[in-house]
Motif scaffolding. Structure first.
Motif, PDB file in Angstrom:
ATOM      1  N   VAL A 141     -11.417   9.698   6.008  1.00  0.00           N
ATOM      2  CA  VAL A 141     -11.214   8.991   4.743  1.00  0.00           C
ATOM      3  C   VAL A 141      -9.719   9.010   4.435  1.00  0.00           C
ATOM      4  O   VAL A 141      -9.112  10.083   4.356  1.00  0.00           O
ATOM      5  CB  VAL A 141     -11.989   9.656   3.587  1.00  0.00           C
ATOM      6  N   ILE A 142      -9.138   7.848   4.280  1.00  0.00           N
ATOM      7  CA  ILE A 142      -7.712   7.741   3.972  1.00  0.00           C
ATOM      8  C   ILE A 142      -7.578   7.250   2.537  1.00  0.00           C
ATOM      9  O   ILE A 142      -8.097   6.191   2.171  1.00  0.00           O
ATOM     10  CB  ILE A 142      -6.984   6.796   4.942  1.00  0.00           C
ATOM     11  N   ASP A 143      -6.851   8.033   1.723  1.00  0.00           N
ATOM     12  CA  ASP A 143      -6.797   7.789   0.288  1.00  0.00           C
ATOM     13  C   ASP A 143      -5.351   7.844  -0.194  1.00  0.00           C
ATOM     14  O   ASP A 143      -4.476   8.417   0.464  1.00  0.00           O
ATOM     15  CB  ASP A 143      -7.643   8.853  -0.430  1.00  0.00           C
ATOM     16  N   ALA A 144      -5.130   7.248  -1.363  1.00  0.00           N
ATOM     17  CA  ALA A 144      -3.869   7.373  -2.094  1.00  0.00           C
ATOM     18  C   ALA A 144      -2.682   6.929  -1.236  1.00  0.00           C
ATOM     19  O   ALA A 144      -2.779   5.944  -0.505  1.00  0.00           O
ATOM     20  CB  ALA A 144      -3.712   8.808  -2.599  1.00  0.00           C
ATOM     21  N   LEU A 145      -1.557   7.668  -1.285  1.00  0.00           N
ATOM     22  CA  LEU A 145      -0.351   7.221  -0.585  1.00  0.00           C
ATOM     23  C   LEU A 145      -0.497   7.232   0.928  1.00  0.00           C
ATOM     24  O   LEU A 145       0.291   6.591   1.620  1.00  0.00           O
ATOM     25  CB  LEU A 145       0.850   8.092  -0.990  1.00  0.00           C
ATOM     26  N   ALA A 146      -1.485   7.942   1.449  1.00  0.00           N
ATOM     27  CA  ALA A 146      -1.706   7.885   2.905  1.00  0.00           C
ATOM     28  C   ALA A 146      -2.038   6.476   3.351  1.00  0.00           C
ATOM     29  O   ALA A 146      -1.787   6.103   4.505  1.00  0.00           O
ATOM     30  CB  ALA A 146      -2.827   8.848   3.303  1.00  0.00           C
ATOM     31  N   LEU A 147      -2.584   5.661   2.447  1.00  0.00           N
ATOM     32  CA  LEU A 147      -2.875   4.266   2.798  1.00  0.00           C
ATOM     33  C   LEU A 147      -1.594   3.473   3.008  1.00  0.00           C
ATOM     34  O   LEU A 147      -1.582   2.492   3.747  1.00  0.00           O
ATOM     35  CB  LEU A 147      -3.705   3.617   1.687  1.00  0.00           C
ATOM     36  N   GLY A 148      -0.510   3.909   2.360  1.00  0.00           N
ATOM     37  CA  GLY A 148       0.737   3.184   2.466  1.00  0.00           C
ATOM     38  C   GLY A 148       1.369   3.227   3.843  1.00  0.00           C
ATOM     39  O   GLY A 148       2.235   2.412   4.149  1.00  0.00           O
ATOM     40  N   ALA A 150      -0.662   3.397   6.707  1.00  0.00           N
ATOM     41  CA  ALA A 150      -1.669   3.024   7.698  1.00  0.00           C
ATOM     42  C   ALA A 150      -1.207   1.857   8.566  1.00  0.00           C
ATOM     43  O   ALA A 150      -1.506   1.805   9.764  1.00  0.00           O
ATOM     44  CB  ALA A 150      -2.979   2.679   7.009  1.00  0.00           C
ATOM     45  N   SER A 151      -0.453   0.924   7.975  1.00  0.00           N
ATOM     46  CA  SER A 151      -0.037  -0.249   8.750  1.00  0.00           C
ATOM     47  C   SER A 151       0.879   0.135   9.902  1.00  0.00           C
ATOM     48  O   SER A 151       0.818  -0.466  10.982  1.00  0.00           O
ATOM     49  CB  SER A 151       0.647  -1.268   7.840  1.00  0.00           C
ATOM     50  N   GLU A 152       1.725   1.145   9.701  1.00  0.00           N
ATOM     51  CA  GLU A 152       2.626   1.549  10.786  1.00  0.00           C
ATOM     52  C   GLU A 152       1.925   2.403  11.831  1.00  0.00           C
ATOM     53  O   GLU A 152       2.479   2.675  12.891  1.00  0.00           O
ATOM     54  CB  GLU A 152       3.828   2.319  10.220  1.00  0.00           C
ATOM     55  N   LEU A 153       0.697   2.812  11.542  1.00  0.00           N
ATOM     56  CA  LEU A 153      -0.077   3.622  12.483  1.00  0.00           C
ATOM     57  C   LEU A 153      -1.322   2.880  12.966  1.00  0.00           C
ATOM     58  O   LEU A 153      -2.287   3.497  13.415  1.00  0.00           O
ATOM     59  CB  LEU A 153      -0.489   4.943  11.828  1.00  0.00           C
ATOM     60  N   LYS A 154      -1.279   1.565  12.904  1.00  0.00           N
ATOM     61  CA  LYS A 154      -2.462   0.780  13.221  1.00  0.00           C
ATOM     62  C   LYS A 154      -2.978   1.043  14.629  1.00  0.00           C
ATOM     63  O   LYS A 154      -4.189   1.199  14.857  1.00  0.00           O
ATOM     64  CB  LYS A 154      -2.169  -0.709  13.046  1.00  0.00           C
ATOM     65  N   VAL A 165     -12.757   5.164   6.609  1.00  0.00           N
ATOM     66  CA  VAL A 165     -13.002   4.652   5.264  1.00  0.00           C
ATOM     67  C   VAL A 165     -11.667   4.638   4.524  1.00  0.00           C
ATOM     68  O   VAL A 165     -10.988   5.664   4.446  1.00  0.00           O
ATOM     69  CB  VAL A 165     -14.022   5.511   4.490  1.00  0.00           C
ATOM     70  N   PHE A 166     -11.287   3.471   4.010  1.00  0.00           N
ATOM     71  CA  PHE A 166     -10.096   3.325   3.170  1.00  0.00           C
ATOM     72  C   PHE A 166     -10.549   3.227   1.718  1.00  0.00           C
ATOM     73  O   PHE A 166     -11.509   2.506   1.417  1.00  0.00           O
ATOM     74  CB  PHE A 166      -9.328   2.048   3.520  1.00  0.00           C
ATOM     75  N   THR A 167      -9.838   3.912   0.813  1.00  0.00           N
ATOM     76  CA  THR A 167     -10.232   3.894  -0.597  1.00  0.00           C
ATOM     77  C   THR A 167      -9.063   3.483  -1.504  1.00  0.00           C
ATOM     78  O   THR A 167      -8.624   4.253  -2.365  1.00  0.00           O
ATOM     79  CB  THR A 167     -10.774   5.276  -1.025  1.00  0.00           C
ATOM     80  N   PRO A 168      -8.543   2.270  -1.373  1.00  0.00           N
ATOM     81  CA  PRO A 168      -7.380   1.868  -2.176  1.00  0.00           C
ATOM     82  C   PRO A 168      -7.758   1.296  -3.537  1.00  0.00           C
ATOM     83  O   PRO A 168      -8.777   0.619  -3.687  1.00  0.00           O
ATOM     84  CB  PRO A 168      -6.751   0.770  -1.313  1.00  0.00           C
ATOM     85  N   HIS A 169      -6.916   1.561  -4.550  1.00  0.00           N
ATOM     86  CA  HIS A 169      -6.927   0.702  -5.722  1.00  0.00           C
ATOM     87  C   HIS A 169      -5.988  -0.464  -5.426  1.00  0.00           C
ATOM     88  O   HIS A 169      -5.406  -0.560  -4.334  1.00  0.00           O
ATOM     89  CB  HIS A 169      -6.551   1.464  -6.995  1.00  0.00           C
ATOM     90  N   HIS A 170      -5.826  -1.360  -6.379  1.00  0.00           N
ATOM     91  CA  HIS A 170      -5.081  -2.586  -6.087  1.00  0.00           C
ATOM     92  C   HIS A 170      -3.622  -2.304  -5.725  1.00  0.00           C
ATOM     93  O   HIS A 170      -3.039  -2.990  -4.877  1.00  0.00           O
ATOM     94  CB  HIS A 170      -5.171  -3.544  -7.274  1.00  0.00           C
ATOM     95  N   GLY A 171      -3.022  -1.297  -6.349  1.00  0.00           N
ATOM     96  CA  GLY A 171      -1.641  -0.962  -6.021  1.00  0.00           C
ATOM     97  C   GLY A 171      -1.493  -0.441  -4.609  1.00  0.00           C
ATOM     98  O   GLY A 171      -0.546  -0.793  -3.889  1.00  0.00           O
ATOM     99  N   LEU A 176      -0.496  -1.479   1.422  1.00  0.00           N
ATOM    100  CA  LEU A 176      -1.067  -1.611   2.761  1.00  0.00           C
ATOM    101  C   LEU A 176      -0.884  -3.009   3.335  1.00  0.00           C
ATOM    102  O   LEU A 176      -0.594  -3.168   4.523  1.00  0.00           O
ATOM    103  CB  LEU A 176      -2.553  -1.246   2.713  1.00  0.00           C
ATOM    104  N   THR A 177      -1.034  -4.028   2.484  1.00  0.00           N
ATOM    105  CA  THR A 177      -1.062  -5.403   2.977  1.00  0.00           C
ATOM    106  C   THR A 177       0.224  -6.187   2.758  1.00  0.00           C
ATOM    107  O   THR A 177       0.448  -7.212   3.415  1.00  0.00           O
ATOM    108  CB  THR A 177      -2.194  -6.179   2.287  1.00  0.00           C
TER     109      THR A 177
END
Length: 294
Positions: A141-148, A150-154, A165-171, A176-177
């Motif tokens: 489960v990747i949450d919070a700033l760890a999601l930021g 994820a793109s460089e570790l794709k 499982v990714f658990t992002p809010h809109h920010g 991530l995107t």
């Protein structure tokens, strides 16, 4: 919401979580969770995540955080083991492959990375350690700033395809995107589907309405547990609930759906006694056992 299946009592009944037999069940067979996170700025985030995992039915919990707060966290959650990690001058975890962390990673079925971490640098270093030694029986489960990060570790995350499982809010989804939050908010289904496809992950896009997208094409929707859930620490609780359900053997989609439902229904229950606004994130996990099947 078009194209999405509503998470309601019918969905819950049709998608049960594993129920453990009373005979022969041990804390290890109930499921083992490791939560990694926290910082000097947010030392209590893992308390919320860890307690939620236990309240969702996990049998064993370890929490890995900076050494200066590890003992205090262990006293706050005496049911858990704690792993003290080296920290930098800013009070963030140093992402070294420390033997104690390696041992903890070997002793879990579900891993949660991100709650309370204050920089993407620290989160990326920790994720690299995890991804360097992936196991087929570990769900992440990747949450919070760890999601930021994820793109460089794709490419590294591909080892966990179908077990993410990714658990992002809109920010966090914007981080991530690269999309702006308005674009995400105006087309949550599409954005969640696209990220799910790109990373082969179940994506829980949190908001007043939460959308869950799976790489197999399923799309779920939960209408929210009330305005009171928009409070500090609420997301840490949700990540823990999902991790706890994963450790028990639920699939990523079922764990995500149930986690969102427990979180939302827990919010509704607390609101009836504490009021719709002003209850605390730590009041949510005690509601989970009352909502889970016996």
């Amino acid at each position: 919401m078009s194209g999405a299946v509503r998470i309601d009592s019918a969905w819950i009944a049709a998608n049960p979580v594993p129920v453990h037999d009373a005979s022969g069940t041990t804390k290890n067979s109930r499921g083992r969770v490791l939560a990694i996170g926290g910082s000097r700025m947010v030392p209590g985030a893992l308390r919320l995540t860890g307690e939620a995992a236990l309240r969702a039915g996990a049998g064993k919990l370890q929490m890995a955080t900076i050494a200066s707060v590890a003992t205090g966290l262990g006293l706050l959650v005496p049911e858990a083991g704690v792993v003290a990690l080296a920290e930098d001058p800013d009070g963030e975890i140093i992402g070294d492959p420390q033997p104690s962390l390696r041992k903890a990673l070997d002793g879990c079925e579900a891993l949660i990375v991100g709650p309370g971490i204050g920089t993407t640098r620290a989160a990326a270093a920790l994720l690299r350690i995890v991804l360097d030694d992936s196991r087929d029986d570990l769900t992440l489960v990747i949450d919070a700033l760890a999601l930021g990060c994820a793109s460089e570790l794709k490419s590294e995350l591909e080892a966990f395809a179908g077990r993410l499982v990714f658990t992002p809010h809109h920010g966090e989804m914007a981080m991530l995107t690269g999309l702006d939050e308005d674009t995400i908010g105006n087309d949550t289904e599409r954005v969640a589907r696209e990220v799910s496809d790109i990373y082969n992950a179940v994506v829980v896009l949190k908001g007043s309405d939460t959308v869950i997208a799976a790489p197999t094409g399923e799309l779920l929707h939960y209408g929210g547990g009330g305005t009171g859930l928009a409070t500090a620490g609420s997301g840490d609780v949700l990540a823990g609930a999902i991790g706890g359900l994963l450790s028990r053997g639920a699939t990523p989609l079922v764990a995500a759906g149930w986690g969102v439902w427990l979180h939302g229904q827990g919010g509704r229950r607390v609101a009836t006694t504490a009021g719709p606004i002003g209850f605390l994130a730590r009041e949510l996990p005690p509601e989970f056992p009352r909502l889970l099947p016996q």
